[in-house]
Motif scaffolding. Structure first.
Motif, PDB file in Angstrom:
ATOM      1  N   ILE A 270      -2.979  -3.793  -1.642  1.00 40.92           N
ATOM      2  CA  ILE A 270      -3.381  -2.997  -2.807  1.00 40.92           C
ATOM      3  C   ILE A 270      -2.587  -1.701  -2.791  1.00 40.92           C
ATOM      4  N   PRO A 271      -1.997  -1.290  -3.902  1.00 38.87           N
ATOM      5  CA  PRO A 271      -1.280  -0.011  -3.932  1.00 38.87           C
ATOM      6  C   PRO A 271      -2.225   1.165  -3.730  1.00 38.87           C
ATOM      7  N   THR A 272      -1.661   2.319  -3.472  1.00 40.10           N
ATOM      8  CA  THR A 272      -2.435   3.548  -3.328  1.00 40.10           C
ATOM      9  C   THR A 272      -2.478   4.238  -4.687  1.00 40.10           C
ATOM     10  N   TYR A 273      -3.677   4.377  -5.227  1.00 48.84           N
ATOM     11  CA  TYR A 273      -3.852   4.951  -6.555  1.00 48.84           C
ATOM     12  C   TYR A 273      -4.146   6.441  -6.431  1.00 48.84           C
TER      13      TYR A 273
ATOM     14  N   LYS B 223      -8.777  -1.970 -14.905  1.00 43.64           N
ATOM     15  CA  LYS B 223      -8.889  -3.346 -14.432  1.00 43.64           C
ATOM     16  C   LYS B 223      -7.584  -4.102 -14.672  1.00 43.64           C
ATOM     17  N   LYS B 224      -6.968  -3.902 -15.830  1.00 45.47           N
ATOM     18  CA  LYS B 224      -5.694  -4.565 -16.123  1.00 45.47           C
ATOM     19  C   LYS B 224      -4.587  -4.089 -15.177  1.00 45.47           C
ATOM     20  N   LEU B 225      -4.548  -2.773 -14.887  1.00 46.20           N
ATOM     21  CA  LEU B 225      -3.556  -2.242 -13.956  1.00 46.20           C
ATOM     22  C   LEU B 225      -3.762  -2.806 -12.551  1.00 46.20           C
ATOM     23  N   LEU B 226      -5.017  -2.952 -12.138  1.00 54.17           N
ATOM     24  CA  LEU B 226      -5.309  -3.506 -10.822  1.00 54.17           C
ATOM     25  C   LEU B 226      -4.868  -4.962 -10.736  1.00 54.17           C
ATOM     26  N   ALA B 227      -5.089  -5.730 -11.795  1.00 57.22           N
ATOM     27  CA  ALA B 227      -4.680  -7.137 -11.792  1.00 57.22           C
ATOM     28  C   ALA B 227      -3.166  -7.284 -11.752  1.00 57.22           C
ATOM     29  N   ASP B 228      -2.417  -6.333 -12.360  1.00 52.78           N
ATOM     30  CA  ASP B 228      -0.957  -6.438 -12.405  1.00 52.78           C
ATOM     31  C   ASP B 228      -0.285  -5.951 -11.121  1.00 52.78           C
TER      32      ASP B 228
ATOM     33  N   SER C 178       0.817  -1.217   0.000  1.00 46.05           N
ATOM     34  CA  SER C 178       0.000   0.000   0.000  1.00 46.05           C
ATOM     35  C   SER C 178       0.850   1.266   0.000  1.00 46.05           C
ATOM     36  N   ASP C 179       2.152   1.159   0.278  1.00 45.44           N
ATOM     37  CA  ASP C 179       3.019   2.338   0.237  1.00 45.44           C
ATOM     38  C   ASP C 179       3.397   2.737  -1.184  1.00 45.44           C
ATOM     39  N   THR C 180       3.097   1.879  -2.162  1.00 45.20           N
ATOM     40  CA  THR C 180       3.412   2.184  -3.563  1.00 45.20           C
ATOM     41  C   THR C 180       2.324   3.052  -4.160  1.00 45.20           C
ATOM     42  N   LEU C 181       2.686   4.092  -4.906  1.00 45.76           N
ATOM     43  CA  LEU C 181       1.740   5.008  -5.538  1.00 45.76           C
ATOM     44  C   LEU C 181       1.647   4.679  -7.023  1.00 45.76           C
TER      45      LEU C 181
END
Length: 405
Positions: A90-93, A49-54, A8-11
């Motif tokens: 989950i990363p932080t978007y 959706k593709k970015l979330l899956a990766d 989750s620390d990844t943006l």
């Protein structure tokens, strides 16, 4: 040792995922779907959706949707991932183009739901108010009772001494009372108990009334010299018992107290044996234990051997690519130097979880004298979860993956 960073620390940059991730906690799913379907394009939802899956670690399958209604199903898959996945996985978007974020107006808000929430909130406030009023009434009632008890105690303290206490003050104190101890102990009535003294002090009218005469005990037929000359019957030797300080059996003497009453000496318990030091021997019965287990002490024979005590250790959060051999080899190599001999894993078992996870869990069976090595934090890598194993109803055991050494 450096701590592992959370995902989750990844943006990551995605306007669609940033909007869904931030608005899902404050909006209902139906309103969120309506805003996203009218504000974003189908290509933007597919790319999100593709970015979330990766980038996210989730157990939800994000497969591409085709046909009519594919845009809505893609959005539902995205929302499901945010609802069922741990936020740390989950990363932080974030949004780079803020103008792409749709505004939330009253057209997208369910007014009926807001009214229901207001009604529930009002009902909870009324309930809290009722409990507060009941608590205040109970507190006022307790204060009134406390003031009544204080007034009664003050009235008892200010009342005149009872009649029998006034008569006791007029009794002359002579030296013959101390010499006539034995006769007074036999002929005088037994002293009042604690319950009777408390009852008389609480009720002045009862205390003022003359006490009924108690029947005097029959005088002994033998004299004191004859009693001292007669040999005492032998008593059985008592078992070791706990000693408690007994009240001294002093001779009854007439003393003038502050209120002018005769001070009654405390009474010892009935059938209490008092030793020469003034202690009461109180026996404490120990609980009976039957059918106790015993251990053999004979040298080990070739034809019979005792089983080694074992314990089970629960190890979880292991990477999905790790197998039984990796764990057994790690335990053997890591335990070198910590004990006299390496830890021997007697059995290892894969534990199946009821929910789909991206890690593995195992149960290790080791000798009981080597469990401290595996229950040390420095023994396992960072991120591994371990403890003593305990049976759980949700755990599903797999008989196929069991391997013994």
């Amino acid at each position: 040792m450096a701590t592992a960073t959370k995902r989750s620390d990844t943006l990551m940059v995605s306007e669609v995922l940033a909007f869904v991730q931030n608005k899902l906690d404050t909006m209902d799913v139906i309103s969120l779907e309506q805003i996203c379907l009218t504000s974003f394009k189908e290509a933007e939802l597919a790319a999100a959706k593709k970015l979330l899956a990766d980038t996210a670690t989730t157990a939800v399958r994000l497969v591409p949707r085709r046909g009519d209604g594919s845009m809505k199903r893609d959005l539902q898959d995205i929302i499901r991932v945010f609802q069922e996945t741990d936020p740390d996985d989950i990363p932080t978007y974030v949004a780079r183009d803020l103008y792409k974020l749709p505004p939330v107006t009253f057209d997208h808000v369910d007014v009926t739901r807001l009214l229901k929430d207001i009604v529930l909130l009002r009902a909870e406030i009324d309930e809290i108010r009722g409990k507060l009023e009941a608590s205040e009434r109970a507190s006022a009632s307790m204060q009134r009772e406390l003031s009544t008890m204080r007034n009664a105690d003050a009235a008892v303290a200010a009342s005149p001494p009872p009649a029998r206490e006034v008569q006791a003050q007029r009794v002359p104190v002579t030296a013959s009372i101390a010499t006539d101890t034995v006769s007074r102990r036999v002929n005088d009535p037994p002293p009042a108990t604690y319950a009777e003294r408390t009852r008389d002090a609480a009720c002045p009218l009862r205390a003022a009334a003359p006490a009924p005469p108690r029947p005097a005990a029959a005088a002994p037929s033998t004299t004191r010299s004859q009693q001292e000359a007669a040999p005492a019957p032998p008593r059985p030797r008592p078992r070791p018992r706990r000693r408690r300080r007994a009240a001294p059996q002093a001779a009854p003497q007439v003393t003038l107290a502050a209120a002018g009453a005769l001070a009654a000496p405390p009474r010892a318990p009935r059938n209490a044996a008092v030793d020469k030091d003034g202690f009461i021997l109180v026996e404490k019965r120990s609980p009976r234990r039957r059918n106790r287990n015993k251990r053999g002490t004979a040298p080990a024979a070739c034809s019979l051997k005792a089983a080694t005590p074992t314990v089970d250790i629960y190890v979880s959060r292991i990477h999905a690519n790790m197998a039984h051999d990796n764990i057994m080899r790690y335990v053997k190599e890591r335990s070198v130097g910590r004990t006299e001999q390496p830890v021997q894993v007697l059995a290892i078992e894969r534990l199946q979880s009821a929910k789909q996870t991206d890690f593995k869990s195992f149960r290790l069976r080791v000798p009981a004298d080597q469990q401290k090595v595996l229950l040390d934090k420095d023994f396992w890598p960072a991120g591994i979860v371990f403890r003593r194993y305990r049976e759980a109803k949700q755990t599903i055991k797999s008989p196929v993956t069991s391997a013994r050494v």
